[in-house]
Design a protein around this motif. Structure first.
Motif, PDB file in Angstrom:
ATOM      1  N   HIS A  62      10.217  37.727  94.376  1.00  0.00           N
ATOM      2  CA  HIS A  62      10.028  37.493  95.818  1.00  0.00           C
ATOM      3  C   HIS A  62       8.555  37.237  96.160  1.00  0.00           C
ATOM      4  O   HIS A  62       8.014  37.804  97.104  1.00  0.00           O
ATOM      5  N   TYR A  63       7.936  36.394  95.359  1.00  0.00           N
ATOM      6  CA  TYR A  63       6.522  36.054  95.542  1.00  0.00           C
ATOM      7  C   TYR A  63       6.437  34.645  96.107  1.00  0.00           C
ATOM      8  O   TYR A  63       6.973  33.695  95.531  1.00  0.00           O
ATOM      9  N   THR A  64       5.783  34.494  97.248  1.00  0.00           N
ATOM     10  CA  THR A  64       5.755  33.202  97.940  1.00  0.00           C
ATOM     11  C   THR A  64       4.551  32.371  97.523  1.00  0.00           C
ATOM     12  O   THR A  64       3.569  32.882  96.969  1.00  0.00           O
ATOM     13  N   ASP A 117      -1.317  31.203  96.852  1.00  0.00           N
ATOM     14  CA  ASP A 117      -2.524  30.513  97.320  1.00  0.00           C
ATOM     15  C   ASP A 117      -3.605  31.509  97.740  1.00  0.00           C
ATOM     16  O   ASP A 117      -4.793  31.336  97.443  1.00  0.00           O
ATOM     17  N   GLN A 118      -3.191  32.569  98.431  1.00  0.00           N
ATOM     18  CA  GLN A 118      -4.152  33.576  98.868  1.00  0.00           C
ATOM     19  C   GLN A 118      -4.804  34.275  97.678  1.00  0.00           C
ATOM     20  O   GLN A 118      -6.029  34.468  97.643  1.00  0.00           O
ATOM     21  N   LYS A 173      -9.764  34.558  94.032  1.00  0.00           N
ATOM     22  CA  LYS A 173     -10.415  34.310  92.743  1.00  0.00           C
ATOM     23  C   LYS A 173     -11.378  33.120  92.829  1.00  0.00           C
ATOM     24  O   LYS A 173     -11.849  32.630  91.797  1.00  0.00           O
ATOM     25  N   GLU A 174     -11.641  32.676  94.060  1.00  0.00           N
ATOM     26  CA  GLU A 174     -12.526  31.521  94.326  1.00  0.00           C
ATOM     27  C   GLU A 174     -11.964  30.239  93.716  1.00  0.00           C
ATOM     28  O   GLU A 174     -12.705  29.380  93.227  1.00  0.00           O
ATOM     29  N   ILE A 175     -10.635  30.124  93.734  1.00  0.00           N
ATOM     30  CA  ILE A 175      -9.958  28.909  93.265  1.00  0.00           C
ATOM     31  C   ILE A 175      -9.219  28.304  94.452  1.00  0.00           C
ATOM     32  O   ILE A 175      -8.256  28.882  94.961  1.00  0.00           O
ATOM     33  N   LEU A 194      -3.608  39.399  90.447  1.00  0.00           N
ATOM     34  CA  LEU A 194      -3.357  38.115  89.786  1.00  0.00           C
ATOM     35  C   LEU A 194      -4.459  37.837  88.770  1.00  0.00           C
ATOM     36  O   LEU A 194      -5.650  37.859  89.105  1.00  0.00           O
ATOM     37  N   SER A 195      -4.068  37.617  87.526  1.00  0.00           N
ATOM     38  CA  SER A 195      -5.009  37.228  86.471  1.00  0.00           C
ATOM     39  C   SER A 195      -4.872  35.727  86.247  1.00  0.00           C
ATOM     40  O   SER A 195      -3.757  35.208  86.158  1.00  0.00           O
TER      41      SER A 195
END
Length: 236
Positions: free
Chosen positions: A111-113, A118-119, A124-126, A143-144
């Motif tokens: 259940h990950y949107t 994006d957030q 992570k400055e991406i 998130l890695s």
């Protein structure tokens, strides 16, 4: 008497909450797994009741805290011993991007949107998803990200620069007080530090130093009580 009882129960609750992370480990405070998350919420609720809910016996609540702590500790031991049980107790990582492709099935399963993805990437400055080769949602919710090789930063090794051995920083003075333990542990003396201080800052003594540390390249850094800044920022 109710005020005194609440005071004593609150002190007891705070004391237990300070003790429990020492038993369960520092992961209870940060980078929590599923087990740590459930334990923290339950302990917080029990501690709040222990502090303010005088309709419940404090002995019952203390017993509950002990049982929850013991259960979490046992589950942690089981997770260490059994890899199969570890995924159920602590959770397991989920690959969200593989070879630059978003795995929609994996995202739906947890259940990950896309907005959440994006957030997490922006944190992570991406800002361009095309930079990502792999992205893994760890069991602690972080998130890695592995960037594509073209977008990775160049290192000294890549440039063929000379690499120097590094050491762990050693704090020698903290809050104006000499850290005798660190000096002794690394074979340093007060006299040596005073001599180095004279070379770095003439006219200064150890009593003028607020903070001193020996850095990763064995360099000494001193911060003094008197900084010589006439108009410090954020001064009201």
């Amino acid at each position: 008497m109710n005020y005194v009882e609440i005071l004593m129960r609150t002190i007891l609750a705070v004391g237990l909450l300070l003790l429990i992370p020492r038993i369960l480990g520092k992961q209870t405070l940060s980078n929590m797994t599923s087990n740590d998350f459930v334990t923290s919420i339950t302990l917080g609720s029990l501690a709040a009741n222990l502090a303010f809910n005088i309709s419940l016996k404090s002995s019952y609540l203390v017993l509950s805290l002990v049982v929850i702590t013991a259960t979490s500790f046992v589950l942690s031991l089981i997770a260490l011993k059994s890899r199969k049980m570890r995924s159920w107790i602590s959770g397991s990582p989920t690959v969200l991007i593989e070879n630059g492709k978003i795995l929609e099935a994996n995202m739906r399963k947890i259940h990950y949107t896309l907005d959440s993805l994006d957030q997490a990437l922006r944190e992570k400055e991406i800002f361009n998803i095309e930079e990502v080769d792999y992205a893994v949602l760890e069991d602690n919710g972080q998130l890695s990200v592995l960037k594509k090789e073209a977008y990775q930063l160049v290192t000294k090794q890549d440039m063929g620069l000379l690499l120097h051995a590094q050491a762990f920083p050693v704090e020698l003075i903290m809050d104006g007080k000499l850290v005798e333990k660190n000096l002794k542990l690394h074979g340093l003396t007060r006299e040596w530090l005073e001599k180095e201080l004279k070379h770095k800052a003439k006219g200064k003594t150890l009593s003028d130093v607020f903070y001193a540390v020996r850095g990763t390249q064995q360099q000494l850094v001193f911060d003094f009580y008197e900084d010589g800044i006439q108009q410090p920022l954020d001064q009201e």
